[in-house]
Design an enzyme around this catalytic site. Sequence first.
Site, PDB file in Angstrom:
ATOM      1  N   MET A 170     -12.106   4.226  -0.716  1.00  0.00           N
ATOM      2  CA  MET A 170     -12.796   4.466   0.556  1.00  0.00           C
ATOM      3  C   MET A 170     -13.502   5.804   0.413  1.00  0.00           C
ATOM      4  O   MET A 170     -13.096   6.830   0.983  1.00  0.00           O
ATOM      5  CB  MET A 170     -11.776   4.463   1.703  1.00  0.00           C
ATOM      6  CG  MET A 170     -11.298   3.050   2.024  1.00  0.00           C
ATOM      7  SD  MET A 170      -9.730   3.023   2.905  1.00  0.00           S
ATOM      8  CE  MET A 170      -8.641   3.138   1.506  1.00  0.00           C
TER       9      MET A 170
ATOM     10  N   ASP B 211      -4.780   3.591  -2.107  1.00  0.00           N
ATOM     11  CA  ASP B 211      -5.889   3.919  -1.209  1.00  0.00           C
ATOM     12  C   ASP B 211      -6.436   5.313  -1.502  1.00  0.00           C
ATOM     13  O   ASP B 211      -5.782   6.320  -1.215  1.00  0.00           O
ATOM     14  CB  ASP B 211      -5.410   3.864   0.244  1.00  0.00           C
ATOM     15  CG  ASP B 211      -5.170   2.445   0.725  1.00  0.00           C
ATOM     16  OD1 ASP B 211      -6.086   1.621   0.602  1.00  0.00           O
ATOM     17  OD2 ASP B 211      -4.067   2.175   1.236  1.00  0.00           O
TER      18      ASP B 211
ATOM     19  N   ASP C  79      -6.593  -6.482   4.222  1.00  0.00           N
ATOM     20  CA  ASP C  79      -5.970  -5.161   4.203  1.00  0.00           C
ATOM     21  C   ASP C  79      -6.044  -4.560   5.602  1.00  0.00           C
ATOM     22  O   ASP C  79      -7.139  -4.324   6.115  1.00  0.00           O
ATOM     23  CB  ASP C  79      -6.713  -4.279   3.184  1.00  0.00           C
ATOM     24  CG  ASP C  79      -6.142  -2.872   3.057  1.00  0.00           C
ATOM     25  OD1 ASP C  79      -5.075  -2.596   3.628  1.00  0.00           O
ATOM     26  OD2 ASP C  79      -6.792  -2.057   2.372  1.00  0.00           O
TER      27      ASP C  79
ATOM     28  N   MET D   6     -11.655  -6.105   5.198  1.00  0.00           N
ATOM     29  CA  MET D   6     -10.835  -5.150   5.956  1.00  0.00           C
ATOM     30  C   MET D   6     -10.499  -5.749   7.317  1.00  0.00           C
ATOM     31  O   MET D   6     -11.387  -6.187   8.050  1.00  0.00           O
ATOM     32  CB  MET D   6     -11.587  -3.829   6.166  1.00  0.00           C
ATOM     33  CG  MET D   6     -11.725  -2.946   4.937  1.00  0.00           C
ATOM     34  SD  MET D   6     -10.162  -2.445   4.166  1.00  0.00           S
ATOM     35  CE  MET D   6      -9.332  -1.566   5.506  1.00  0.00           C
TER      36      MET D   6
ATOM     37  N   SER E  77       0.845  -1.195   0.000  1.00  0.00           N
ATOM     38  CA  SER E  77       0.000   0.000   0.000  1.00  0.00           C
ATOM     39  C   SER E  77       0.878   1.242   0.000  1.00  0.00           C
ATOM     40  O   SER E  77       1.654   1.464   0.943  1.00  0.00           O
ATOM     41  CB  SER E  77      -0.905   0.018   1.226  1.00  0.00           C
ATOM     42  OG  SER E  77      -1.481   1.310   1.344  1.00  0.00           O
TER      43      SER E  77
ATOM     44  N   HIS F 282      -8.252   0.906  -4.167  1.00  0.00           N
ATOM     45  CA  HIS F 282      -9.185   0.681  -3.053  1.00  0.00           C
ATOM     46  C   HIS F 282      -9.868   2.009  -2.746  1.00  0.00           C
ATOM     47  O   HIS F 282      -9.245   2.928  -2.219  1.00  0.00           O
ATOM     48  CB  HIS F 282      -8.378   0.163  -1.849  1.00  0.00           C
ATOM     49  CG  HIS F 282      -9.188  -0.017  -0.606  1.00  0.00           C
ATOM     50  ND1 HIS F 282      -8.601  -0.175   0.631  1.00  0.00           N
ATOM     51  CD2 HIS F 282     -10.540  -0.084  -0.383  1.00  0.00           C
ATOM     52  CE1 HIS F 282      -9.548  -0.324   1.555  1.00  0.00           C
ATOM     53  NE2 HIS F 282     -10.734  -0.257   0.975  1.00  0.00           N
TER      54      HIS F 282
ATOM     55  N   HIS G 265      -1.164  -1.306  -4.328  1.00  0.00           N
ATOM     56  CA  HIS G 265      -2.438  -0.981  -3.684  1.00  0.00           C
ATOM     57  C   HIS G 265      -2.515   0.528  -3.475  1.00  0.00           C
ATOM     58  O   HIS G 265      -1.661   1.130  -2.828  1.00  0.00           O
ATOM     59  CB  HIS G 265      -2.524  -1.722  -2.348  1.00  0.00           C
ATOM     60  CG  HIS G 265      -3.832  -1.587  -1.654  1.00  0.00           C
ATOM     61  ND1 HIS G 265      -4.941  -2.336  -1.980  1.00  0.00           N
ATOM     62  CD2 HIS G 265      -4.218  -0.783  -0.630  1.00  0.00           C
ATOM     63  CE1 HIS G 265      -5.952  -2.011  -1.190  1.00  0.00           C
ATOM     64  NE2 HIS G 265      -5.541  -1.061  -0.364  1.00  0.00           N
TER      65      HIS G 265
ATOM     66  N   MET H  11      -9.087   8.047  -0.486  1.00  0.00           N
ATOM     67  CA  MET H  11      -9.942   8.413   0.665  1.00  0.00           C
ATOM     68  C   MET H  11     -10.478   9.822   0.457  1.00  0.00           C
ATOM     69  O   MET H  11      -9.735  10.708   0.012  1.00  0.00           O
ATOM     70  CB  MET H  11      -9.132   8.380   1.956  1.00  0.00           C
ATOM     71  CG  MET H  11      -8.433   7.058   2.228  1.00  0.00           C
ATOM     72  SD  MET H  11      -7.690   7.079   3.870  1.00  0.00           S
ATOM     73  CE  MET H  11      -6.702   5.588   3.812  1.00  0.00           C
TER      74      MET H  11
HETATM   75  C1  DX5 Z   1      -6.387   1.509   5.485  1.00  0.00           C
HETATM   76  C2  DX5 Z   1      -5.917   1.205   4.087  1.00  0.00           C
HETATM   77  C3  DX5 Z   1      -4.788   0.253   4.025  1.00  0.00           C
HETATM   78  C4  DX5 Z   1      -3.538   0.747   4.705  1.00  0.00           C
HETATM   79  C5  DX5 Z   1      -2.878  -0.441   5.293  1.00  0.00           C
HETATM   80  O1  DX5 Z   1      -7.616   2.116   5.447  1.00  0.00           O
HETATM   81  O2  DX5 Z   1      -6.980   0.644   3.313  1.00  0.00           O
HETATM   82  O3  DX5 Z   1      -4.516  -0.146   2.673  1.00  0.00           O
HETATM   83  O4  DX5 Z   1      -2.625   1.366   3.840  1.00  0.00           O
HETATM   84  O5  DX5 Z   1      -1.789  -0.011   6.040  1.00  0.00           O
HETATM   85  P1  DX5 Z   1      -1.059  -0.964   7.077  1.00  0.00           P
HETATM   86  O6  DX5 Z   1      -0.518  -2.141   6.297  1.00  0.00           O
HETATM   87  O7  DX5 Z   1       0.002  -0.091   7.628  1.00  0.00           O
HETATM   88  O8  DX5 Z   1      -2.068  -1.415   8.090  1.00  0.00           O
HETATM   89 ZN    ZN Z   2      -6.466  -0.256   1.358  1.00  0.00          ZN
END
Ligand code: DX5
Ligand code: ZN
Length: 219
Positions: A66, A33, A173, A135, A8, A64, A31, A35
């Site tokens: 969110m 993210d 994840d 998750m 990620s 991903h 990956h 947000m």
């Molecule tokens: C959290 C993200 C993850 C995050 C994971 O909401 O979706 O992808 O980057 O980070 P770690 O591996 O540090 O928990």
């Molecule tokens: Zn993620």
Amino acid sequence: MAARINPSILAADFVNMERDLGRIATADLVHVDVMDNHFVPNLTFGPQMVGRIQDVSAIPLDVHLMIDDPHRWAPGYAELGAYSVTFHAEAAGDPVALARRLRAIGARAGIALKPGTPVDDYLELLPEFDQVLVMTVEPGFGGQSFMPETMPKLRALREAVEARGLETWLQVDGGITEETIVTAAESGADTFVAGSSVFRGDPAAQIALLRDTAAAHIH
Ligand code: DX5
Ligand code: ZN
């Protein structure tokens, strides 16, 4: 079975993104993210940044989302060339219609479940998705602790995938380390997202360690 390791880039250095993409060149997918500060209380980046990451990344993107209103935004990520686009079940009014749209554009379609979201309603819909993301932390931030109480959902998904002869990838994840990946692999995951545990040390060595550890515990 091979284990896919998707680092990620939430844990990368945002002003040195191209350099950090180079440090994870042995990963299976990147990956990404997204947000929106509404669906989760954190803000990262949107289509413009993801488009540039797509341009410079040697390996395909696992996006991903969110975000609220994935019906409006998710197709754009498929159109910019993301290999996989995963939206949250809790944010989608019609997940099947959205998954079909993503597949029609040419992306793999994924659906993500927050820790408190039951899996039962989605088992019947599995053929509509290429990936289910369980998750293993509350979405929003990297560096949180793995929640083992999410593992029964993974076991139910693995059982349903095998019983139906599907090839749906099962992704975890959040809080994935060389220790917690054992539990996730044993519970049925085959695709592992890891942010802090990859970027905190030598990313190539950590990717290899995670992949070997997972492969030894996948059955
Ligand atoms: C959290 C993200 C993850 C995050 C994971 O909401 O979706 O992808 O980057 O980070 P770690 O591996 O540090 O928990
Ligand atoms: Zn993620």
